[in-house]
Structure formats: structure tokens, C-alpha cells
Write an enzyme that holds these catalytic residues in place. Structure first.
Site, PDB file in Angstrom:
ATOM      1  N   HIS A 179       7.915   7.238   5.765  1.00  0.00           N
ATOM      2  CA  HIS A 179       6.970   7.966   6.294  1.00  0.00           C
ATOM      3  C   HIS A 179       6.536   6.703   7.773  1.00  0.00           C
ATOM      4  O   HIS A 179       6.307   5.758   6.797  1.00  0.00           O
ATOM      5  CB  HIS A 179       5.969   9.099   5.666  1.00  0.00           C
ATOM      6  CG  HIS A 179       4.736   8.031   4.294  1.00  0.00           C
ATOM      7  ND1 HIS A 179       5.934   7.893   3.417  1.00  0.00           N
ATOM      8  CD2 HIS A 179       4.146   7.442   4.491  1.00  0.00           C
ATOM      9  CE1 HIS A 179       4.825   7.013   3.060  1.00  0.00           C
ATOM     10  NE2 HIS A 179       3.583   7.180   3.545  1.00  0.00           N
TER      11      HIS A 179
ATOM     12  N   GLY B 114       0.952  -1.118  -0.070  1.00  0.00           N
ATOM     13  CA  GLY B 114      -0.119   0.490   0.489  1.00  0.00           C
ATOM     14  C   GLY B 114       0.833   1.232   0.573  1.00  0.00           C
ATOM     15  O   GLY B 114       0.213   2.698  -0.553  1.00  0.00           O
ATOM     16  N   GLN B 115       2.266   0.464  -0.151  1.00  0.00           N
ATOM     17  CA  GLN B 115       2.756   2.374  -0.056  1.00  0.00           C
ATOM     18  C   GLN B 115       2.622   3.167  -1.351  1.00  0.00           C
ATOM     19  O   GLN B 115       3.122   2.699  -2.146  1.00  0.00           O
ATOM     20  CB  GLN B 115       4.683   2.242  -0.069  1.00  0.00           C
ATOM     21  CG  GLN B 115       5.159   2.833   0.514  1.00  0.00           C
ATOM     22  CD  GLN B 115       6.792   2.647   0.381  1.00  0.00           C
ATOM     23  OE1 GLN B 115       7.039   1.338   0.090  1.00  0.00           O
ATOM     24  NE2 GLN B 115       7.581   3.788   1.202  1.00  0.00           N
ATOM     25  N   THR B 116       2.298   4.528  -1.620  1.00  0.00           N
ATOM     26  CA  THR B 116       2.440   4.997  -3.095  1.00  0.00           C
ATOM     27  C   THR B 116       3.405   6.269  -2.463  1.00  0.00           C
ATOM     28  O   THR B 116       3.826   6.514  -4.251  1.00  0.00           O
ATOM     29  CB  THR B 116       1.180   5.465  -2.474  1.00  0.00           C
ATOM     30  OG1 THR B 116       0.668   6.477  -1.163  1.00  0.00           O
ATOM     31  CG2 THR B 116      -0.413   4.922  -3.272  1.00  0.00           C
TER      32      THR B 116
ATOM     33  N   HIS C 227       3.289   6.671  10.103  1.00  0.00           N
ATOM     34  CA  HIS C 227       1.511   7.073  10.543  1.00  0.00           C
ATOM     35  C   HIS C 227       1.567   7.217  11.601  1.00  0.00           C
ATOM     36  O   HIS C 227       1.978   6.132  12.607  1.00  0.00           O
ATOM     37  CB  HIS C 227       0.633   6.451   9.188  1.00  0.00           C
ATOM     38  CG  HIS C 227       0.082   6.684   8.474  1.00  0.00           C
ATOM     39  ND1 HIS C 227       0.374   7.660   7.209  1.00  0.00           N
ATOM     40  CD2 HIS C 227       1.048   6.361   6.535  1.00  0.00           C
ATOM     41  CE1 HIS C 227       0.201   7.155   6.322  1.00  0.00           C
ATOM     42  NE2 HIS C 227       1.355   7.031   5.852  1.00  0.00           N
TER      43      HIS C 227
END
Length: 121
Positions: free
Chosen positions: A93, A86-88, A95
Site C-alpha cells: 500500500h 515501519g510496515q505493519t 500512502h
């Protein structure tokens, strides 16, 4: 060049030698923050040992700041490593997502919700 490189320091909530913290541009909940590495690393698995050690301190400091400002009842703290996860944005980073009573009808399972059919158990 990473999209995170364009964030002005005036938007930082916190800053250390290796990281800075900003509010997420597309927050999941009020106060959703990102801990971002100053060095452009692809994900957590590519952080140096020094960065990994400092990361824990920065996440704790971010949590304290969010607790003071928003008084959430809980948190989700998470990282996506790789596109399939799911890393875009291919720049590390983490969350830090404040959670509040009623923000979702069924919070049980938390981060297990990345695969909805496996969230409930």
C-alpha cells in the site's frame, strides 16, 4: 489473508485493474488515502513491472481526487518496505497524505521525520 481483502468495493474511492484506493482507517490528515494492490504483494519491491507502471497513474489520479475534495497545499507520498521500515501490514500500500498549512509545527524535512533526529538539517 490480508486485512485489505475485507474492504468492500463500496468503500473504494478509485479502482483500476491492479489497484484500489480507500481512505486510511487511521488518517494522519484529512483525506489520507491508501493505494492498495489487488494482488497480495509484500511491498513495493515485490510489485511486477506492470504494477509499478500502473501505480504512478493511480497515485496521480488519487492526488487529483484529493485536490478536488480537500484542496491541500501539498502531499507526502510514501511506502514502507519491511517491518524495520515501519510496515505493519505485509500487503503493498502507498500512502497519499494531503498536507495543510499548520498541520505540524515544523514540516521541513518531510519524510525524513521517520528518524526524528535526522529530520532537521
Amino acid at each position: 489473508m490480508s486485512v485489505f481483502s475485507d474492504i468492500p468495493a463500496s468503500h473504494y474511492l478509485l479502482e483500476t485493474a491492479l489497484f484500489f484506493v480507500v481512505y486510511d482507517r487511521y488518517p494522519v490528515t484529512e483525506g489520507h488515502a491508501l493505494v492498495i494492490s489487488k494482488a497480495e504483494r509484500p511491498d513495493y519491491l515485490h510489485l511486477t513491472p506492470e504494477e509499478k507502471a500502473e501505480l504512478l497513474e493511480v497515485v496521480d489520479a488519487t492526488q487529483r481526487l484529493l485536490a478536488e475534495r480537500y484542496a491541500p497545499a501539498g502531499y507526502n507520498i510514501g511506502m514502507n518496505c519491511g517491518e524495520v521500515a515501519g510496515q505493519t501490514i505485509p500487503h503493498f500500500h502507498c500512502h497519499v497524505i494531503p498536507r495543510y498549512p499548520g498541520d505540524t509545527p515544523h514540516p521541513r524535512g518531510g519524510v525524513r521525520g521517520v528518524i526524528p533526529s535526522r529530520q532537521a538539517y
